[in-house]
Design a protein around this motif. Structure first.
Motif, PDB file in Angstrom:
ATOM      1  N   PRO A 111     -15.739 -82.237  -4.293  1.00 20.14           N
ATOM      2  CA  PRO A 111     -14.683 -81.702  -5.152  1.00 20.14           C
ATOM      3  C   PRO A 111     -15.160 -81.492  -6.591  1.00 20.14           C
ATOM      4  CG  PRO A 111     -14.385 -84.035  -4.908  1.00 20.14           C
ATOM      5  CD  PRO A 111     -15.549 -83.650  -4.010  1.00 20.14           C
ATOM      6  N   LEU A 112     -14.561 -80.544  -7.255  1.00 21.41           N
ATOM      7  CA  LEU A 112     -14.801 -80.339  -8.677  1.00 21.41           C
ATOM      8  C   LEU A 112     -13.833 -81.221  -9.450  1.00 21.41           C
ATOM      9  CD1 LEU A 112     -15.102 -76.460  -8.790  1.00 21.41           C
ATOM     10  CD2 LEU A 112     -16.945 -78.130  -8.921  1.00 21.41           C
ATOM     11  N   PRO A 113     -14.274 -81.810 -10.551  1.00 15.88           N
ATOM     12  CA  PRO A 113     -13.360 -82.638 -11.339  1.00 15.88           C
ATOM     13  C   PRO A 113     -12.277 -81.759 -11.963  1.00 15.88           C
ATOM     14  CG  PRO A 113     -15.477 -82.429 -12.452  1.00 15.88           C
ATOM     15  CD  PRO A 113     -15.616 -81.758 -11.114  1.00 15.88           C
ATOM     16  N   GLU A 114     -11.089 -82.331 -12.085  1.00 14.44           N
ATOM     17  CA  GLU A 114      -9.992 -81.601 -12.706  1.00 14.44           C
ATOM     18  C   GLU A 114     -10.267 -81.458 -14.201  1.00 14.44           C
ATOM     19  OE1 GLU A 114      -6.041 -82.837 -11.834  1.00 14.44           O
ATOM     20  OE2 GLU A 114      -6.593 -83.425  -9.793  1.00 14.44           O
ATOM     21  N   GLU A 115      -9.902 -80.301 -14.740  1.00 13.75           N
ATOM     22  CA  GLU A 115     -10.061 -80.096 -16.183  1.00 13.75           C
ATOM     23  C   GLU A 115      -9.012 -80.895 -16.925  1.00 13.75           C
ATOM     24  OE1 GLU A 115     -10.609 -76.146 -17.614  1.00 13.75           O
ATOM     25  OE2 GLU A 115     -11.571 -75.508 -15.762  1.00 13.75           O
TER      26      GLU A 115
END
Length: 50
Positions: A45-49
């Motif tokens: 997963p990509l980290p949330e901004e």
């Protein structure tokens, strides 16, 4: 598919890495292979901004 040690990847060209992994960068992974990877290696997963 031959895989090198993790420490080797950052010192290699994108073309060399793609060839080592058997991926054509112009096409990408086939959908079936992309679906297999999270099951085999876990989510990415990509980290949330913030």
């Amino acid at each position: 598919m031959r895989q090198a040690a993790r420490s080797d990847w950052c010192g290699r060209s994108a073309q060399d890495v793609a060839a080592a992994l058997g991926v054509d960068p112009a096409v990408g992974l086939p959908a079936a292979k992309a679906a297999e990877l999270p099951a085999a290696h876990g989510p990415n997963p990509l980290p949330e901004e913030q």
